[in-house]
Design a protein around this motif. Structure first.
Motif, PDB file in Angstrom:
ATOM      1  N   ARG A  16      -8.465  -5.894 -16.047  1.00 23.04           N
ATOM      2  CA  ARG A  16      -8.664  -6.304 -14.646  1.00 23.04           C
ATOM      3  C   ARG A  16      -7.801  -7.520 -14.321  1.00 23.04           C
ATOM      4  O   ARG A  16      -7.199  -7.604 -13.244  1.00 23.04           O
ATOM      5  N   ILE A  17      -7.720  -8.464 -15.230  1.00 23.02           N
ATOM      6  CA  ILE A  17      -6.907  -9.662 -15.017  1.00 23.02           C
ATOM      7  C   ILE A  17      -5.443  -9.281 -14.821  1.00 23.02           C
ATOM      8  O   ILE A  17      -4.768  -9.775 -13.910  1.00 23.02           O
ATOM      9  N   LYS A  18      -4.941  -8.388 -15.669  1.00 22.44           N
ATOM     10  CA  LYS A  18      -3.541  -7.962 -15.569  1.00 22.44           C
ATOM     11  C   LYS A  18      -3.262  -7.226 -14.259  1.00 22.44           C
ATOM     12  O   LYS A  18      -2.214  -7.419 -13.635  1.00 22.44           O
ATOM     13  N   VAL A  19      -4.207  -6.380 -13.833  1.00 25.44           N
ATOM     14  CA  VAL A  19      -4.022  -5.646 -12.581  1.00 25.44           C
ATOM     15  C   VAL A  19      -3.972  -6.620 -11.404  1.00 25.44           C
ATOM     16  O   VAL A  19      -3.118  -6.499 -10.509  1.00 25.44           O
ATOM     17  N   LEU A  20      -4.874  -7.583 -11.384  1.00 24.24           N
ATOM     18  CA  LEU A  20      -4.900  -8.560 -10.293  1.00 24.24           C
ATOM     19  C   LEU A  20      -3.630  -9.414 -10.282  1.00 24.24           C
ATOM     20  O   LEU A  20      -3.082  -9.724  -9.214  1.00 24.24           O
ATOM     21  N   GLN A  21      -3.151  -9.793 -11.456  1.00 24.12           N
ATOM     22  CA  GLN A  21      -1.914 -10.573 -11.536  1.00 24.12           C
ATOM     23  C   GLN A  21      -0.738  -9.747 -11.019  1.00 24.12           C
ATOM     24  O   GLN A  21       0.149 -10.280 -10.343  1.00 24.12           O
ATOM     25  N   TYR A  22      -0.729  -8.468 -11.345  1.00 23.31           N
ATOM     26  CA  TYR A  22       0.315  -7.566 -10.847  1.00 23.31           C
ATOM     27  C   TYR A  22       0.261  -7.488  -9.321  1.00 23.31           C
ATOM     28  O   TYR A  22       1.285  -7.590  -8.636  1.00 23.31           O
ATOM     29  N   MET A  23      -0.945  -7.356  -8.764  1.00 27.94           N
ATOM     30  CA  MET A  23      -1.093  -7.221  -7.325  1.00 27.94           C
ATOM     31  C   MET A  23      -0.711  -8.502  -6.585  1.00 27.94           C
ATOM     32  O   MET A  23      -0.215  -8.455  -5.461  1.00 27.94           O
ATOM     33  N   CYS A  24      -0.917  -9.640  -7.214  1.00 28.63           N
ATOM     34  CA  CYS A  24      -0.546 -10.915  -6.589  1.00 28.63           C
ATOM     35  C   CYS A  24       0.964 -11.047  -6.414  1.00 28.63           C
ATOM     36  O   CYS A  24       1.437 -11.851  -5.616  1.00 28.63           O
ATOM     37  N   LYS A  25       1.721 -10.244  -7.154  1.00 29.78           N
ATOM     38  CA  LYS A  25       3.182 -10.291  -7.066  1.00 29.78           C
ATOM     39  C   LYS A  25       3.735  -9.292  -6.048  1.00 29.78           C
ATOM     40  O   LYS A  25       4.937  -9.284  -5.780  1.00 29.78           O
ATOM     41  N   LEU A  26       2.861  -8.462  -5.496  1.00 31.82           N
ATOM     42  CA  LEU A  26       3.325  -7.456  -4.536  1.00 31.82           C
ATOM     43  C   LEU A  26       3.715  -8.096  -3.211  1.00 31.82           C
ATOM     44  O   LEU A  26       3.217  -9.166  -2.850  1.00 31.82           O
ATOM     45  N   SER A  27       4.581  -7.438  -2.475  1.00 31.93           N
ATOM     46  CA  SER A  27       4.992  -7.931  -1.160  1.00 31.93           C
ATOM     47  C   SER A  27       3.879  -7.708  -0.152  1.00 31.93           C
ATOM     48  O   SER A  27       2.961  -6.907  -0.369  1.00 31.93           O
ATOM     49  N   ASP A  28       3.985  -8.401   0.958  1.00 35.22           N
ATOM     50  CA  ASP A  28       3.005  -8.251   2.034  1.00 35.22           C
ATOM     51  C   ASP A  28       2.960  -6.806   2.523  1.00 35.22           C
ATOM     52  O   ASP A  28       1.887  -6.262   2.806  1.00 35.22           O
ATOM     53  N   GLN A  29       4.111  -6.179   2.595  1.00 27.77           N
ATOM     54  CA  GLN A  29       4.181  -4.792   3.059  1.00 27.77           C
ATOM     55  C   GLN A  29       3.453  -3.856   2.098  1.00 27.77           C
ATOM     56  O   GLN A  29       2.728  -2.938   2.527  1.00 27.77           O
ATOM     57  N   ASP A  30       3.638  -4.058   0.797  1.00 32.76           N
ATOM     58  CA  ASP A  30       2.961  -3.214  -0.191  1.00 32.76           C
ATOM     59  C   ASP A  30       1.444  -3.396  -0.127  1.00 32.76           C
ATOM     60  O   ASP A  30       0.687  -2.437  -0.290  1.00 32.76           O
ATOM     61  N   LEU A  31       1.011  -4.625   0.116  1.00 30.58           N
ATOM     62  CA  LEU A  31      -0.425  -4.893   0.172  1.00 30.58           C
ATOM     63  C   LEU A  31      -1.092  -4.243   1.382  1.00 30.58           C
ATOM     64  O   LEU A  31      -2.306  -4.050   1.403  1.00 30.58           O
ATOM     65  N   ARG A  32      -0.304  -3.926   2.404  1.00 30.45           N
ATOM     66  CA  ARG A  32      -0.856  -3.321   3.618  1.00 30.45           C
ATOM     67  C   ARG A  32      -1.275  -1.866   3.421  1.00 30.45           C
ATOM     68  O   ARG A  32      -2.058  -1.350   4.207  1.00 30.45           O
ATOM     69  N   SER A  33      -0.740  -1.190   2.422  1.00 33.40           N
ATOM     70  CA  SER A  33      -1.021   0.236   2.263  1.00 33.40           C
ATOM     71  C   SER A  33      -2.489   0.459   1.910  1.00 33.40           C
ATOM     72  O   SER A  33      -3.091  -0.315   1.156  1.00 33.40           O
ATOM     73  N   PRO A  34      -3.104   1.510   2.465  1.00 35.44           N
ATOM     74  CA  PRO A  34      -4.517   1.810   2.181  1.00 35.44           C
ATOM     75  C   PRO A  34      -4.799   1.984   0.688  1.00 35.44           C
ATOM     76  O   PRO A  34      -5.856   1.573   0.191  1.00 35.44           O
ATOM     77  N   ALA A  35      -3.853   2.569  -0.046  1.00 34.72           N
ATOM     78  CA  ALA A  35      -4.052   2.786  -1.481  1.00 34.72           C
ATOM     79  C   ALA A  35      -4.135   1.452  -2.221  1.00 34.72           C
ATOM     80  O   ALA A  35      -4.959   1.276  -3.127  1.00 34.72           O
ATOM     81  N   THR A  36      -3.279   0.500  -1.826  1.00 30.82           N
ATOM     82  CA  THR A  36      -3.311  -0.817  -2.460  1.00 30.82           C
ATOM     83  C   THR A  36      -4.596  -1.552  -2.123  1.00 30.82           C
ATOM     84  O   THR A  36      -5.176  -2.233  -2.969  1.00 30.82           O
ATOM     85  N   LYS A  37      -5.053  -1.407  -0.873  1.00 29.97           N
ATOM     86  CA  LYS A  37      -6.325  -2.026  -0.483  1.00 29.97           C
ATOM     87  C   LYS A  37      -7.475  -1.455  -1.302  1.00 29.97           C
ATOM     88  O   LYS A  37      -8.395  -2.184  -1.707  1.00 29.97           O
ATOM     89  N   SER A  38      -7.431  -0.161  -1.596  1.00 24.11           N
ATOM     90  CA  SER A  38      -8.465   0.458  -2.437  1.00 24.11           C
ATOM     91  C   SER A  38      -8.425  -0.116  -3.845  1.00 24.11           C
ATOM     92  O   SER A  38      -9.477  -0.350  -4.464  1.00 24.11           O
ATOM     93  N   MET A  39      -7.209  -0.349  -4.356  1.00 27.51           N
ATOM     94  CA  MET A  39      -7.065  -0.995  -5.664  1.00 27.51           C
ATOM     95  C   MET A  39      -7.718  -2.368  -5.648  1.00 27.51           C
ATOM     96  O   MET A  39      -8.474  -2.726  -6.560  1.00 27.51           O
ATOM     97  N   ALA A  40      -7.425  -3.124  -4.603  1.00 30.22           N
ATOM     98  CA  ALA A  40      -7.960  -4.482  -4.496  1.00 30.22           C
ATOM     99  C   ALA A  40      -9.482  -4.459  -4.411  1.00 30.22           C
ATOM    100  O   ALA A  40     -10.166  -5.233  -5.098  1.00 30.22           O
ATOM    101  N   ASP A  41     -10.030  -3.562  -3.589  1.00 29.68           N
ATOM    102  CA  ASP A  41     -11.485  -3.480  -3.430  1.00 29.68           C
ATOM    103  C   ASP A  41     -12.170  -3.154  -4.750  1.00 29.68           C
ATOM    104  O   ASP A  41     -13.224  -3.721  -5.078  1.00 29.68           O
ATOM    105  N   PHE A  42     -11.578  -2.242  -5.503  1.00 30.63           N
ATOM    106  CA  PHE A  42     -12.153  -1.874  -6.794  1.00 30.63           C
ATOM    107  C   PHE A  42     -12.144  -3.063  -7.752  1.00 30.63           C
ATOM    108  O   PHE A  42     -13.144  -3.352  -8.425  1.00 30.63           O
ATOM    109  N   MET A  43     -11.021  -3.770  -7.821  1.00 31.68           N
ATOM    110  CA  MET A  43     -10.914  -4.894  -8.746  1.00 31.68           C
ATOM    111  C   MET A  43     -11.798  -6.066  -8.323  1.00 31.68           C
ATOM    112  O   MET A  43     -12.366  -6.768  -9.151  1.00 31.68           O
ATOM    113  N   TRP A  44     -11.919  -6.282  -7.010  1.00 36.89           N
ATOM    114  CA  TRP A  44     -12.807  -7.350  -6.545  1.00 36.89           C
ATOM    115  C   TRP A  44     -14.265  -7.036  -6.890  1.00 36.89           C
ATOM    116  O   TRP A  44     -14.990  -7.889  -7.368  1.00 36.89           O
TER     117      TRP A  44
END
Length: 236
Positions: free
Chosen positions: A44-72
């Motif tokens: 989980r730590i590695k996934v969150l660190q990976y997501m923190c490096k994503l661009s704002d545009q990548d974070l906007r995608s519904p799939a990425t938001k689902s990733m974030a919700d699961f990890m949170w």
């Protein structure tokens, strides 16, 4: 272990990261307590660190938001990990909160509030020393990241302010709101488009403020011209 190593790849494609996260969410359902502690928590730590490096545009995608919700949401498991300070989860929440898109900012605000609510929940179940340590770390993190400046500075937004009472009351209880913060909040309250929501959150905030910032807020109220007062300012 293999999944964890995948998220250490510098140029891991987002599509592959999505697929891995879906697999992880399914596998986690079948893991026992020991496996969750030893394997899932580090992953989980590695996934969150990976997501923190994503661009704002990548974070906007519904799939990425689902990733974030699961990890949170996964911070709630296992039970023994609840008192660890969720550095990575908060870092991702802050990245959402500082986005240029309102929906993402609201999602980040929601997660920051969720961390505070989680802290309030453990206050009734854990020992005083452990709770105080987590509370202090959380308050320090919010202060170091200048959360109040983000809320009431140049990029303020009415919808974000409406969700800010949890953060403000927590910081007030932890004695992390200063006169400078009060000045910033007060300046924002004089703007017509966001005056009402700020005045709405001030009464509960005053109850939790330390004497010095509370007195300073009172002095600012006293300096208002009588014609500028409203029912809200009088109630404070």
């Amino acid at each position: 272990m293999a999944m964890t190593q995948c998220f250490e790849i510098t140029d891991l494609p987002l599509s592959l990261a999505h697929a891995c996260t879906v697999a992880i969410s399914n596998i986690k359902l079948w893991l026992n307590y020991r496996s969750i502690v030893q394997l899932f928590v580090p992953l989980r730590i590695k996934v969150l660190q990976y997501m923190c490096k994503l661009s704002d545009q990548d974070l906007r995608s519904p799939a990425t938001k689902s990733m974030a919700d699961f990890m949170w949401s996964a911070i709630k498991d296992p039970l023994d990990s609840q008192l660890t300070f969720d550095t990575e989860g908060l870092a991702l929440a802050f990245k959402y909160f500082t986005s240029s898109t309102l929906t993402m900012r609201l999602a980040g605000m929601s997660q920051i509030n969720a961390h505070i609510n989680w802290f309030n929940d453990i206050c009734t179940t854990e020992t005083v020393a452990e709770v105080e340590l987590v509370g202090r770390k959380l308050a320090d993190w919010l202060t170091e990241n200048q959360i109040i400046s983000h809320l009431f500075g140049p990029n303020l937004h009415v919808e974000i302010i409406k969700q800010s009472h949890i953060v403000l009351n927590f910081l007030a209880v932890e004695n992390h709101i200063t006169e400078e913060h009060i000045s910033l909040i007060w300046q924002a309250s004089q703007l017509k488009h966001c005056s009402k929501p700020i005045y709405d959150i001030l009464p509960s905030l005053v109850k939790n403020l330390a004497p010095k910032p509370a007195s300073y807020l009172y002095s600012l109220l006293c300096k208002l011209d009588p014609k500028e007062h409203s029912e809200q300012s009088i109630y404070i």
